[in-house]
Design an enzyme around this catalytic site. Structure first.
Site, PDB file in Angstrom:
ATOM      1  N   HIS A   1       0.846  -1.197   0.000  1.00  0.00           N
ATOM      2  CA  HIS A   1       0.000   0.000   0.000  1.00  0.00           C
ATOM      3  C   HIS A   1       0.885   1.252   0.000  1.00  0.00           C
ATOM      4  CE1 HIS A   1       0.847   0.455   4.274  1.00  0.00           C
ATOM      5  NE2 HIS A   1       0.372  -0.765   4.514  1.00  0.00           N
TER       6      HIS A   1
ATOM      7  N   LYS B   1      -2.582  -2.587   6.259  1.00  0.00           N
ATOM      8  CA  LYS B   1      -3.309  -3.658   5.588  1.00  0.00           C
ATOM      9  C   LYS B   1      -4.415  -4.188   6.486  1.00  0.00           C
ATOM     10  CE  LYS B   1       0.851  -5.819   5.602  1.00  0.00           C
ATOM     11  NZ  LYS B   1       2.157  -6.222   5.117  1.00  0.00           N
TER      12      LYS B   1
ATOM     13  N   CYS C   1       1.307 -10.693  20.823  1.00  0.00           N
ATOM     14  CA  CYS C   1       0.502 -10.123  19.737  1.00  0.00           C
ATOM     15  C   CYS C   1       0.894 -10.841  18.445  1.00  0.00           C
ATOM     16  CB  CYS C   1       0.754  -8.616  19.598  1.00  0.00           C
ATOM     17  SG  CYS C   1      -0.047  -7.948  18.128  1.00  0.00           S
TER      18      CYS C   1
ATOM     19  N   HIS D   1       4.080   1.466   2.285  1.00  0.00           N
ATOM     20  CA  HIS D   1       5.281   0.775   1.803  1.00  0.00           C
ATOM     21  C   HIS D   1       5.934   1.590   0.684  1.00  0.00           C
ATOM     22  CE1 HIS D   1       2.609  -2.666   3.108  1.00  0.00           C
ATOM     23  NE2 HIS D   1       3.601  -2.671   3.978  1.00  0.00           N
TER      24      HIS D   1
HETATM   25  O1  ME8 Z   1       7.285  -4.284   9.585  1.00  0.00           O
HETATM   26  N1  ME8 Z   1       3.067   5.235   6.654  1.00  0.00           N
HETATM   27  O2  ME8 Z   1       7.002  -5.049   7.429  1.00  0.00           O
HETATM   28  P1  ME8 Z   1       5.688  -4.275   6.950  1.00  0.00           P
HETATM   29  C1  ME8 Z   1       4.378   5.234   6.359  1.00  0.00           C
HETATM   30  N2  ME8 Z   1       8.615  -7.028   7.847  1.00  0.00           N
HETATM   31  N3  ME8 Z   1       5.088   4.097   6.218  1.00  0.00           N
HETATM   32  C2  ME8 Z   1       4.450   2.935   6.355  1.00  0.00           C
HETATM   33  C3  ME8 Z   1       3.067   2.868   6.652  1.00  0.00           C
HETATM   34  C4  ME8 Z   1       2.367   4.097   6.796  1.00  0.00           C
HETATM   35  N4  ME8 Z   1       1.071   4.156   7.042  1.00  0.00           N
HETATM   36  N5  ME8 Z   1       2.705   1.577   6.718  1.00  0.00           N
HETATM   37  C5  ME8 Z   1       3.819   0.844   6.453  1.00  0.00           C
HETATM   38  C6  ME8 Z   1       7.565  -5.033   8.659  1.00  0.00           C
HETATM   39  N6  ME8 Z   1       4.870   1.660   6.238  1.00  0.00           N
HETATM   40  C7  ME8 Z   1       8.729  -5.979   8.790  1.00  0.00           C
HETATM   41  C8  ME8 Z   1      10.019  -5.216   8.619  1.00  0.00           C
HETATM   42  S1  ME8 Z   1      12.689  -5.079   8.505  1.00  0.00           S
HETATM   43  C9  ME8 Z   1      13.950  -6.026   9.009  1.00  0.00           C
HETATM   44  C10 ME8 Z   1      11.253  -6.033   8.797  1.00  0.00           C
HETATM   45  C11 ME8 Z   1       6.238   1.278   5.895  1.00  0.00           C
HETATM   46  O3  ME8 Z   1       5.295  -4.900   5.667  1.00  0.00           O
HETATM   47  C12 ME8 Z   1       7.192   1.705   6.996  1.00  0.00           C
HETATM   48  O4  ME8 Z   1       8.492   1.754   6.497  1.00  0.00           O
HETATM   49  O5  ME8 Z   1       4.687  -4.194   8.025  1.00  0.00           O
HETATM   50  C13 ME8 Z   1       7.060   0.557   7.962  1.00  0.00           C
HETATM   51  O6  ME8 Z   1       8.124   0.514   8.875  1.00  0.00           O
HETATM   52  C14 ME8 Z   1       7.073  -0.611   7.001  1.00  0.00           C
HETATM   53  O7  ME8 Z   1       6.307  -0.143   5.873  1.00  0.00           O
HETATM   54  C15 ME8 Z   1       6.453  -1.863   7.602  1.00  0.00           C
HETATM   55  O8  ME8 Z   1       6.259  -2.818   6.608  1.00  0.00           O
END
Ligand code: ME8
Length: 535
Positions: free
Chosen positions: A20, A310, A128, A23
């Protein structure tokens, strides 16, 4: 040091659902910074990828009735496709289900175990499943019995298990010292203070195993076949496995030696603790150096003020209009405008609302009426008054000097990016320069002066100042707008490839350079396109 090399990473994204705008935000930000560094001649390595183990993926696979690897392949590919549509130019894409990564996780866990950094114990706590984390009683109570990180969205369950623990608490004071000394920078400042505050309180050890009875989709613990590795421990090591840490291949190890000292991790504040505490303490325990810098940005928020995510917002009655999906943004606005909307959506320390209304407003005010209009207006006038050629600098007067100064401030902001990582400052400087150009034209009215043959030199001087300024703005903004700036460069008779060092000064365009047709770089927001999207 920051100017020597730049190794930039995004978080690796979970593959349990489609990407989304959140990301896309992080990935575009990292890409813009990577492009800015490359443009400045700083050797750059840009890593992104997908996080493919853990309960979320296992549950998504169960829900769909397919093997977990199939879910991983499908969604990892979705991220790659999105990156291609966003014009993201990464150097490597790591998947945690790849052997090159799993081997490293196994090796580093063996190393930590042998060093006595890992022990086995009974543990009872609040878990969680969405965050895949245990939380302590105090934090869960404070969150009203819900997940302390996402109390509105996630619940927690009481679990009791025998597990393996990493002695994280032992390293907390050492880590605080390294952060305070600036060895590992944390930006923005308020995140640094948050982490230092966390490290001043007693820091629990970290549960690094998950019983296979509950979760089988992970990297086997090398010292106990009944467990897999906690997904966060597995995931964080991607930043080193991808560049060859503990690899058998000497060329890969060489890459690690080259890049690791220059690592900058870009991430959202939701995963600050894992990156600023779990990760560096594990590195310290393994005898490794720390990343150079962590940049933890805020969140894009939906109409209800919640983080765009998501997760279905069960229990939230007034959901408001959904935020734009990343595919819809790209369909309506194309690559470059979407990149710009994201890259300049927020100051790293803050959150920012993101809606179609805001997008429409920004596209029209900042691009169509701002930068885009200046380009169109100036090139059109040059065709009318100067025979479609760059007339050569000179004769613009004090307003021209002022435009030059404001334009060179843009160059200075770009040149400071390796220290500041601040493309918003670049953008702000561009807006000042564009406003100056507009004021210059409105006050001097070259279209009126052109009617008087005695003023030909003056008109040429004014337009030459504006064209030279546009050339520099096109150069400075190419990390955000790679395609649009290529069009602007071509219009101003410049080669496609940029050479920032040679071109980032006033007075590069030569008199007589033929100009292209005036482009409409940034059309106004097209509501009909939005309405035509499938609902
Ligand atoms: O946390 N606004 O993956 P994830 C801004 N797999 N950035 C956002 C956002 C939002 N509303 N939502 C998501 C994970 N992001 C782990 C990470 S790393 C070793 C493992 C971005 O798929 C932001 O960078 O949930 C957030 O930290 C990341 O997507 C989380 O992606």
């Amino acid at each position: 040091m920051s100017r020597e090399r730049f190794y930039v990473t995004t978080p690796i994204y979970y593959v349990n659902d489609a990407p989304h705008i959140g990301h896309a935000y992080t990935t575009v930000l990292a890409d813009v910074l990577a492009r800015a560094h490359r443009m400045l001649g700083v050797p750059t390595w840009f890593l992104t990828g997908t996080d493919e183990h853990g309960l979320k993926v296992q549950q998504a696979a169960e829900a769909k009735g397919v093997p977990p690897q199939e879910i991983c392949d499908t969604y990892s590919q979705r991220f790659r496709e999105l990156h291609a549509r966003l014009g993201v130019r990464y150097d490597d894409f790591i998947r945690t289900t790849e052997p090159r990564h799993k081997t490293v996780v196994s090796r580093v866990l063996t190393l930590l175990h042998e060093r006595g950094e890992v022990y086995r114990a009974e543990y009872e706590g609040w878990y969680c499943t969405r965050c895949e984390r245990y939380f302590n009683d105090t934090d869960v109570q404070a969150a009203g019995g819900r997940c302390p990180d996402q109390p509105v969205l996630h619940d927690v369950a009481r679990l009791k298990e025998s597990n393996y623990f990493f002695r994280m608490g032992k390293w907390a004071a050492e880590l605080a010292r390294r952060i305070e000394s600036g060895e590992m920078e944390l930006a923005p400042e308020k995140r640094k203070n948050e982490v230092l505050g966390f490290l001043r309180k007693p820091v629990d050890d970290l549960c690094i195993s998950r019983s296979k009875a509950r979760l089988s989709w992970g990297v086997d613990l090398p010292f106990d076949a009944d467990y897999v590795t906690y997904v966060w421990v597995d995931a964080l090591f991607n930043y080193k496995s991808a560049i060859g840490y503990l690899s058998d291949d000497p060329a890969a190890r060489e890459r690690h030696a080259t890049w690791w000292a220059h690592a900058t991790h870009i991430l959202g504040k939701d995963i600050l603790t894992t990156h600023a505490v779990y990760w560096p303490t594990m590195l310290l325990a393994a005898g490794e150096s720390l990343p150079r810098k962590l940049l933890a940005h805020g969140w894009l928020l939906d109409a209800t003020g919640l983080k765009v995510s998501k997760t279905k917002r069960e229990g939230v009655t007034d959901q408001g209009p959904p935020p734009p999906s990343i595919d819809a943004l790209l369909d309506v606005l194309g690559t470059d405008v979407t990149r710009w909307l994201l890259a300049t959506a927020m100051k790293p320390g803050d959150d920012a609302a993101f809606s179609w209304d805001l997008v429409r407003e920004r596209v029209n005010a900042e691009l169509a009426n701002g930068f885009g209009n200046s380009v169109n207006r100036v090139v059109k006038m040059a065709h009318q008054a100067c025979g479609g050629k760059f007339p050569g600098l000179g004769g613009g007067g004090p307003r021209g000097d002022s435009l030059r100064e404001k334009t060179l401030a843009v160059v200075a902001a770009v040149s400071a990016v390796p220290e500041t990582l601040d493309m918003l400052a670049v953008n702000a400087a561009v807006r000042v320069a564009v406003a100056e150009m507009s004021g210059y034209l409105d006050d001097e009215k070259p279209w009126k002066l052109a009617k008087d043959p005695a003023q030909t030199g003056r008109v040429a001087g004014i337009l030459a100042d504006c064209i030279e300024s546009l050339r520099l703005l096109g150069l400075a903004l190419s990390p955000i707008f790679p395609e649009k700036c290529a069009v602007l460069r071509a219009t101003l008779g410049q080669p496609a490839a940029t050479d920032f060092v040679a071109e980032a000064r006033w007075g590069v365009l030569t008199a007589g350079t033929p100009l292209g047709e005036p482009p409409n770089l940034f059309p106004r927001f097209d509501d009909a396109k939005l309405a035509a999207l499938p609902q």
